[in-house]
Write a protein that holds these residues in place. Structure first.
Motif, mmCIF file in Angstrom:
data_model
loop_
_atom_site.group_PDB
_atom_site.id
_atom_site.type_symbol
_atom_site.label_atom_id
_atom_site.label_comp_id
_atom_site.label_asym_id
_atom_site.label_seq_id
_atom_site.Cartn_x
_atom_site.Cartn_y
_atom_site.Cartn_z
ATOM 1 N N PRO A 134 2.421 63.541 47.680
ATOM 2 C CA PRO A 134 2.796 64.765 46.967
ATOM 3 C C PRO A 134 3.875 65.591 47.664
ATOM 4 N N GLU A 135 4.010 65.447 48.992
ATOM 5 C CA GLU A 135 4.980 66.258 49.729
ATOM 6 C C GLU A 135 6.090 65.397 50.321
ATOM 7 N N ILE A 136 6.562 64.432 49.554
ATOM 8 C CA ILE A 136 7.564 63.499 50.050
ATOM 9 C C ILE A 136 8.840 64.220 50.486
ATOM 10 N N GLU A 137 9.233 65.265 49.755
ATOM 11 C CA GLU A 137 10.464 65.979 50.085
ATOM 12 C C GLU A 137 10.334 66.700 51.426
ATOM 13 N N VAL A 138 9.137 67.194 51.729
ATOM 14 C CA VAL A 138 8.891 67.842 53.020
ATOM 15 C C VAL A 138 9.109 66.837 54.151
ATOM 16 N N GLY A 139 8.589 65.621 53.969
ATOM 17 C CA GLY A 139 8.760 64.578 54.974
ATOM 18 C C GLY A 139 10.209 64.186 55.161
ATOM 19 N N ARG A 140 10.941 64.077 54.065
ATOM 20 C CA ARG A 140 12.356 63.708 54.148
ATOM 21 C C ARG A 140 13.156 64.772 54.905
ATOM 22 N N LYS A 141 12.863 66.028 54.641
ATOM 23 C CA LYS A 141 13.582 67.113 55.313
ATOM 24 C C LYS A 141 13.269 67.116 56.812
ATOM 25 N N ARG A 142 12.030 66.772 57.154
ATOM 26 C CA ARG A 142 11.678 66.751 58.575
ATOM 27 C C ARG A 142 12.456 65.668 59.323
ATOM 28 N N ILE A 143 12.529 64.471 58.735
ATOM 29 C CA ILE A 143 13.266 63.381 59.381
ATOM 30 C C ILE A 143 14.748 63.728 59.509
ATOM 31 N N LEU A 144 15.310 64.335 58.464
ATOM 32 C CA LEU A 144 16.717 64.730 58.516
ATOM 33 C C LEU A 144 16.935 65.775 59.608
ATOM 34 N N ARG A 145 15.997 66.702 59.747
ATOM 35 C CA ARG A 145 16.098 67.728 60.794
ATOM 36 C C ARG A 145 16.032 67.086 62.176
ATOM 37 N N GLU A 146 15.146 66.118 62.351
ATOM 38 C CA GLU A 146 15.038 65.416 63.639
ATOM 39 C C GLU A 146 16.315 64.629 63.932
ATOM 40 N N TRP A 147 16.911 64.069 62.892
ATOM 41 C CA TRP A 147 18.171 63.336 63.075
ATOM 42 C C TRP A 147 19.277 64.279 63.566
ATOM 43 N N GLU A 148 19.368 65.442 62.930
ATOM 44 C CA GLU A 148 20.399 66.400 63.307
ATOM 45 C C GLU A 148 20.200 66.878 64.745
ATOM 46 N N ILE A 149 18.948 67.079 65.150
ATOM 47 C CA ILE A 149 18.647 67.485 66.522
ATOM 48 C C ILE A 149 19.087 66.391 67.501
ATOM 49 N N SER A 150 18.792 65.135 67.147
ATOM 50 C CA SER A 150 19.150 64.021 68.033
ATOM 51 C C SER A 150 20.658 63.876 68.169
ATOM 52 N N GLN A 151 21.369 64.114 67.078
ATOM 53 C CA GLN A 151 22.826 63.996 67.135
ATOM 54 C C GLN A 151 23.450 65.121 67.948
ATOM 55 N N THR A 152 22.894 66.335 67.813
ATOM 56 C CA THR A 152 23.385 67.465 68.608
ATOM 57 C C THR A 152 23.142 67.210 70.092
ATOM 58 N N SER A 153 21.964 66.685 70.418
ATOM 59 C CA SER A 153 21.638 66.363 71.807
ATOM 60 C C SER A 153 22.574 65.293 72.354
ATOM 61 N N LYS A 154 22.886 64.296 71.520
ATOM 62 C CA LYS A 154 23.797 63.229 71.940
ATOM 63 C C LYS A 154 25.193 63.774 72.223
ATOM 64 N N GLN A 155 25.668 64.649 71.334
ATOM 65 C CA GLN A 155 27.003 65.225 71.511
ATOM 66 C C GLN A 155 27.080 66.088 72.761
ATOM 67 N N ASN A 156 26.011 66.854 73.006
ATOM 68 C CA ASN A 156 25.987 67.702 74.205
ATOM 69 C C ASN A 156 25.991 66.846 75.476
ATOM 70 N N HIS A 157 25.244 65.737 75.427
ATOM 71 C CA HIS A 157 25.194 64.834 76.590
ATOM 72 C C HIS A 157 26.572 64.214 76.842
ATOM 73 N N GLU A 158 27.233 63.789 75.779
ATOM 74 C CA GLU A 158 28.561 63.189 75.920
ATOM 75 C C GLU A 158 29.573 64.190 76.455
ATOM 76 N N ALA A 159 29.429 65.472 76.024
ATOM 77 C CA ALA A 159 30.348 66.503 76.509
ATOM 78 C C ALA A 159 30.141 66.754 78.002
ATOM 79 N N LEU A 160 28.888 66.758 78.434
ATOM 80 C CA LEU A 160 28.583 66.967 79.858
ATOM 81 C C LEU A 160 29.103 65.826 80.723
ATOM 82 N N MET A 161 29.076 64.616 80.142
ATOM 83 C CA MET A 161 29.518 63.440 80.882
ATOM 84 C C MET A 161 31.037 63.356 80.923
ATOM 85 N N GLY A 162 31.678 64.216 80.144
ATOM 86 C CA GLY A 162 33.139 64.268 80.156
ATOM 87 C C GLY A 162 33.781 63.219 79.331
#
Length: 410
Positions: free
Chosen positions: A382-410
């Motif tokens: 019944p709450e499939i859209e809630v689950g989809r939004k959560r995964i998308l949010r986790e993806w965005e967090i992971s990508q932001t973390s990846k970009q920050n790590h790459e920036a620190l590494m120069g």
């Protein structure tokens, strides 16, 4: 060496294969089953507009199209392992080792059984097994059966068995315990059942189900739900009874049911026997993610999606370069959503292979996934859209973390 390898030939895998081939990629599809289609093969139901969804026909059409585009298939082939080596994905099977830059996991879902005393007797099976026997192999699982577990999947399959002339004595709940907690709770089961109420033949049930979406009225409905249940497709749906035992000497002879309270508690002394020559157990579906785990893909437990799912974007890409996912491995939904995801994954694989000019097309494809989900005939959670939004949010967090790590590494 293939430009794209797809594991799983269900609606997601087949549609992805077609999309890849249309964009010039040579494609290999691997499946442990004997033919293409996956869970599509057993599906046969009437849609809200009165038309019929025939999974066998849909599978045949997709497979024929894929073959005409030059897609290669290896059936009856199990995948033993996958790993990334020298920027290529290596797929180990019992029929050889294959290499690719683009790997799609479209492994689908499996049934989650609910243990019931007597479930090892001959004649006890999953609802999916009964569906395949009836719709694919044209063999009736028996003359009179009982389905334990009331959910979207069991409700649809009960209708299909009814169409095949198989008598279903009732759909009823398992006795509530530490394992079958949600499955044995009438209130939580009713939430799931409301998502197939539009398929009921009775106008009264279809209208009443709309009222039950109000929490207050739903609670009243559970307390006053008739002991004999309501009939859908001439089959009683019993939310106030539970199977406490499957009985029989050498094979299934029937089940013992007892009345239950609104909270799932068994009413002592209410036991009765129902004769049947087969029993189906329906505990729902969960994503098949073992191969994604072998690849080292990160996971999140998202109940609204059916369990643990691999982290992925709207483009069906994972954090591991060249690894994509589509279909029920990303969350339990219907075949039409899986196919829409497969097209998006196919376009993403083509873009990853260097094919230009697909940006507009993949954006449109992602929009189609959302539209298909919103208009889906059947929703398993019944709450499939809630689950989809959560995964998308986790993806965005992971990508932001990846970009920050790459920036620190120069």
């Amino acid at each position: 060496m293939f430009k794209a390898i797809i594991i799983g030939s269900g609606p997601a895998g087949l549609t992805a294969a077609i999309t890849c081939a249309e964009n010039g990629l040579d494609v290999l599809v691997i499946d442990e089953y004997m033919s293409a289609g996956g869970r599509l093969l057993g599906q046969l139901y009437e849609q809200p507009d009165g038309s019929w969804w025939n999974g066998l026909r849909e599978s045949k059409n997709l497979y024929t199209t894929a073959i005409s585009l030059g897609v290669k298939f290896h059936f009856n082939t199990s995948v033993n392992n996958i790993e990334k080596r020298n920027n290529r994905w290596v797929v180990y099977t019992e029929k050889g080792t294959f290499y690719t830059e683009n790997l799609l996991l479209a492994t689908g879902a499996a049934e989650s059984p609910v243990p019931v005393p007597g479930w090892t007797l001959p004649g006890v099976m999953s609802v999916g097994a009964a569906q395949v026997m009836t719709n694919v192999h044209r063999v009736k699982p028996g003359k009179r059966g009982v389905i334990i577990g009331v959910n979207v999947l069991s409700s649809v399959i009960a209708m299909e068995l009814h169409l095949a002339g198989v008598e279903i004595a009732c759909l009823t709940l398992p006795k509530m315990n530490s394992i079958a907690n949600k499955e044995g709770n009438p209130s939580q089961v009713l939430d799931s059942l409301l998502h197939v109420s539009h398929m009921a033949t009775s106008p009264l049930i279809r209208y009443g189900s709309k009222l039950l979406k109000n929490d207050f009225i739903k609670n009243l409905g559970i307390h006053f739900y008739p002991k004999k249940g309501f009939k859908m497709w001439n089959t009683p749906i019993q939310l106030r009874k539970a199977v406490i035992e499957i009985y029989g000497k050498d094979e299934v002879e029937g089940v013992v049911v007892a009345a239950i309270k609104a909270n799932g508690e068994v009413v002592p002394g209410s036991e009765e026997r129902i004769q049947a020559d087969f029993v189906c157990i329906a505990g729902g579906l969960y994503p098949l993610v073992e191969l994604a785990a072998l690849a080292g893909c990160p996971f999140f437990l998202v109940e609204e999606l059916g369990g643990h799912v691999p982290l992925h974007s709207e483009k069906m890409e994972t954090p591991l370069e060249g690894l994509f996912v589509a279909g029920n491995i990303t969350g339990i939904e219907g075949a039409k959503v899986a196919a829409a995801q497969g097209r998006t994954a196919g376009l993403a694989m083509a873009i990853h292979s260097g094919i230009k000019g697909l940006d507009t097309e993949i954006r449109h494809s992602m929009d189609m996934v959302k539209q298909t989900r919103e208009s889906a005939d059947i929703q398993f959670h019944p709450e499939i859209e809630v689950g989809r939004k959560r995964i998308l949010r986790e993806w965005e967090i992971s990508q932001t973390s990846k970009q920050n790590h790459e920036a620190l590494m120069g």
